[in-house]
Write an enzyme that holds these catalytic residues in place. Structure first.
Site, short mmCIF file in Angstrom:
data_model
loop_
_atom_site.label_atom_id
_atom_site.label_comp_id
_atom_site.label_asym_id
_atom_site.label_seq_id
_atom_site.Cartn_x
_atom_site.Cartn_y
_atom_site.Cartn_z
N ALA A 118 14.06 49.29 -14.41
CA ALA A 118 13.33 48.08 -14.79
C ALA A 118 12.51 48.40 -16.03
O ALA A 118 12.36 49.56 -16.41
CB ALA A 118 12.42 47.68 -13.64
N GLY B 195 16.50 49.63 -10.87
CA GLY B 195 17.14 48.33 -11.09
C GLY B 195 18.53 48.48 -11.68
O GLY B 195 19.41 47.64 -11.43
N GLU C 43 12.29 54.58 -7.24
CA GLU C 43 11.09 53.73 -7.10
C GLU C 43 9.99 54.38 -6.28
O GLU C 43 8.80 54.21 -6.58
CB GLU C 43 11.48 52.39 -6.46
CG GLU C 43 12.17 51.41 -7.39
CD GLU C 43 13.66 51.66 -7.54
OE1 GLU C 43 14.15 52.70 -7.04
OE2 GLU C 43 14.34 50.81 -8.14
#
Ligand code: NAD
Length: 694
Positions: free
Chosen positions: A63, A102, A125
């Protein structure tokens, strides 16, 4: 077609290429472009299947984390993934570089995946205090063995393509041109009439015990961290709920983490670790010196560990000692350390012998004439270090870096002993030097920029996290630690016991409490330093180390002598409370006329933490530390500070500097002159600023 994503067709295969250098981060422009190009591809009657690929060096590596905490602009990544998952034509993700976070979640929205042999996939993450929030916790455990998926999500580790193939994350590995191979794969799929293959439609069967096991491991390896527990919950949901419910619940858990203090701290640390490598007056393109051969002076505790770092990186290293006996002992310990790694199955015997072959022992300096760097790790004594640097100046080739591992001595004074002070630098390793990740690079007054830049590069080569600091007693880490230890010791005399202080700080998140740390490091180390510094001590300040001195006088040096602040029976590392130590503490308070009182855990944590941050403020003021975030990196990598609280400076900001200053002023009234608010802290409070700007 958009600025960030492009559609074209080759034969009957549509190609969607993401172009957002350097890492094709999934920012708003990319997300919007992905949908536009998907629409183009599905509308293109000539295209039977679509290939999704990253331009440049990678598939989306995650991301755009600069968007975190900002209002989300539609479409968000989940919408993209659902669109791809529901596309009317099969989509093949073609992965090179890193498909992370992502990026991998987007690939999981596709039907098939082909990866370049050097590609890596992962869901990191958790290291930012969050969880994969775009379906990763729901799709990955449907695609592969749920236990393996859980492991990937909990460790955040990057999985190389060959292993990803074995696990079933990718369907094919490409060793040639990725795009060509992806097109070929797509054509084959079309020709064989391959169906759409949506992961959301796949079944999932997970044994309940994998979740219990994961919780047990997380409690040990990630004590205090929220994200791993919610990751486990999300994957457990995948196994027990419908896909849509699991996805909805994943979002709830994601939002909870995203807005948490822990994730704020962990994201701050992520940037801090990138920032620490930037030194304002040393440009990135500073020419580096080559380090192909190294020398170490002293084969003691530090010298041996430092030398292992070089051998581990394949760099030959000559170790100089004063006697054959000391040399043999040092090399013997190195061998024993490697044997232990072999026994654990983490190193092959062959690799160990290869590493051992890189060490050369020597009793004179002749072997140092052609080394590119020498690190001195002899006794902590200025006269001795000066003598050694005088000799190195005469022996080493021009351009060699002359480094000292001193922890307390003035490196400018050592450098002045040579005719090349620009080549002299401090490389402050932490014990055990082959294990601890932190390296303080101490830039002396005359150290040249290329020497600093080379040291920074070297630190990466040997796998360390380094911070560049200035010369002062204790540099950054230990100078702050002294104030912290002073508080721990004062608290003892005022009414607390070691086990209470250790527990309060451990429960707050530190890897170990201060007394357990001292027993591990050896109480004699700081005792010797205290005695050496005794003549210069400010007699107007209270002296809180009376108990520590008394323990050392009894030979209670810690784990290595079986007793210190605690008892260690039969070589055990588990501390047992020793009533004799408690009695000594109580007697010391009485001797000093201090009425012992009940002390709360909250007071313990506050006083120890403020002591760190207050000295940290002085270090920033003096320019010894460049940035508050550098200090936080030092405390994370070298001192067991809980990452989910950032570092001591971030934690102080979280409390509020005005609150901290008011408390410190009160402490000064209550506990005396060991408390002195830093001028820089006062200045920041007056200006309404804080340490980290967060
Ligand atoms: P140590 O006593 O374990 O080892 C020192 C070694 O140096 C001994 O083996 C000794 O024989 C050898 N030596 C002494 N004079 C020498 C000379 N002239 N030439 C070659 N070898 C010589 O000490 P240590 O704990 O390894 O500390 C070494 C240095 O590292 C000190 O400056 C210390 O302050 C610093 N340091 C220590 C630690 C730690 O935790 N021990 C941490 C960081 C830095």
């Amino acid at each position: 077609m958009s600025e960030f994503v492009r559609y074209e067709r080759r034969g009957n295969i549509g190609i969607i290429t993401i172009n957002n250098p350097p890492v094709n981060a999934l920012g708003h422009g990319v997300r919007a472009g992905l949908i536009g190009c998907l629409e183009e591809g599905t509308a293109d009657e000539q295209a039977s299947a679509l290939v999704l690929i990253g331009g440049g060096r990678t598939f989306p590596a995650g991301a755009d984390i600069t968007e975190f905490g900002k209002p989300l602009k539609s479409p968000d990544l989940r919408e993209d993934i659902v669109r791809y998952e529901n596309s009317s034509k099969p989509v093949i993700a073609a992965i090179h570089g890193n498909a992370l976070g992502g990026g991998l979640e987007l690939a999981l929205g596709c039907d098939y995946r082909i990866g370049n042999v050097k590609a890596r996939v992962g869901l990191p993450e958790v290291t930012l205090g969050i969880l994969p929030g775009a379906g990763g916790t729901q799709r990955l455990p449907r695609l592969i063995d749920p236990a393996a998926a859980l492991d990937m999500i909990l460790t955040g580790l990057f999985v190389p393509a060959p292993k990803a193939l074995k696990l079933g994350i990718i369907d094919r590995v490409s060793e040639g041109d990725l795009l060509e191979d992806a097109i070929k794969y797509a054509e084959e799929l079309v020709a064989s009439g391959a169906e759409r293959r949506r992961i959301r439609d796949m079944g999932i069967e997970a044994e309940a015990e994998i979740f219990d096991q994961a919780r047990t491991v997380a409690a040990k390896r990630a004590r205090g961290f929220d994200a791993p527990l919610l990751c486990i919950q999300a994957v457990e949901n995948a196994a027990s709920m419908s896909f849509d419910d699991g996805l909805r619940e994943e979002r709830v858990l994601f939002e909870k983490l995203l807005t948490s203090d822990q994730s704020k701290a962990q994201r701050y640390m992520f940037f801090a670790e990138r920032e620490v490598g930037k030194i304002p007056d040393i440009p990135k393109d500073t020419p580096l010196r080559e380090i192909a051969k190294a020398g170490v002076i002293g084969a003691g505790t530090m010298g041996g560990g430092i030398a292992m770092n070089f051998a581990n990186a394949g760099i030959p290293v000559t170790i100089v000692e004063t006697s054959q006996e000391a040399l043999d002992r040092g090399l013997g310990i190195i061998r024993k350390n490697y044997e232990a790694t072999v026994a654990k199955g983490r190193l092959s015997r062959d690799a160990m012998e290869q590493r051992m072959a890189l060490f050369t022992g020597s009793l004179d300096y002749d072997g140092l004439s052609d080394v590119d760097i020498v690190i001195e790790a002899a006794f902590e004594n200025m006269a001795l270090k000066k003598e050694i640097f005088g000799k190195l100046d005469k022996t080493c080739k021009s351009g060699a870096i002359l480094a000292t591992n001193t922890s307390t001595l003035d490196i400018d004074e050592i450098a002045a002993e040579t005719d090349r002070p620009e080549d002299v630098i401090g490389l402050h390793f932490f014990s055990p030097a082959n294990v601890m990740r932190l390296l303080e690079i101490v830039r002396a007054a005359k150290t040249s920029k290329d020497v600093v830049a080379t040291a920074m590069k070297l630190s990466r080569t040997i796998g360390k996290v380094s911070a560049v600091v200035g010369v002062c007693d204790g540099f950054v880490g230990n100078r702050m630690l002294h104030a912290y230890m002073d508080q721990a010791m004062s608290l003892l005399e005022e009414g607390a016991l070691p086990q209470q202080i250790d527990k309060a700080l451990y429960d707050w998140g530190w890897a170990m409490g201060p007394f357990a740390v001292m027993d591990l490091a050896g109480n004699d180390v700081s005792w010797r330093i205290r005695r050496e510094k005794a003549p210069d001590r400010d007699r107007n300040l209270p002296y809180p180390h009376t108990v520590a001195d008394a323990l050392c006088e009894e030979g209670r040096f810690g784990q290595k002598t079986g007793k210190g602040w605690y008892l260690y029976s039969d070589g055990s590392r588990t501390p047992d409370i020793d009533p004799a130590v408690d009695a000594l503490i109580v007697k010391t308070s009485a001797d000093k006329g201090i009425a012992r009182r009940e002390i709360s855990d909250e007071e313990i944590v506050k006083r120890c933490m403020y002591a760190l941050a207050n000295v940290g403020a002085d270090l920033l003021d003096e320019g010894i530390a460049l940035r508050a975030s550098d200090i936080d990196v030092i405390y994370n990598a070298g001192y067991g500070f809980p990452r989910y609280r950032g570092g001591p400076m971030f934690a102080a900001d979280s409390v509020g500097l005005d609150t901290m200053l008011a408390d410190i002023k009160r402490f000064r009234e209550d506990f005396g002159p060991l408390w002195r608010p830093s001028k820089y802290l006062e200045k920041l409070v007056a200006e309404g600023r804080n340490f980290t700007g967060q």
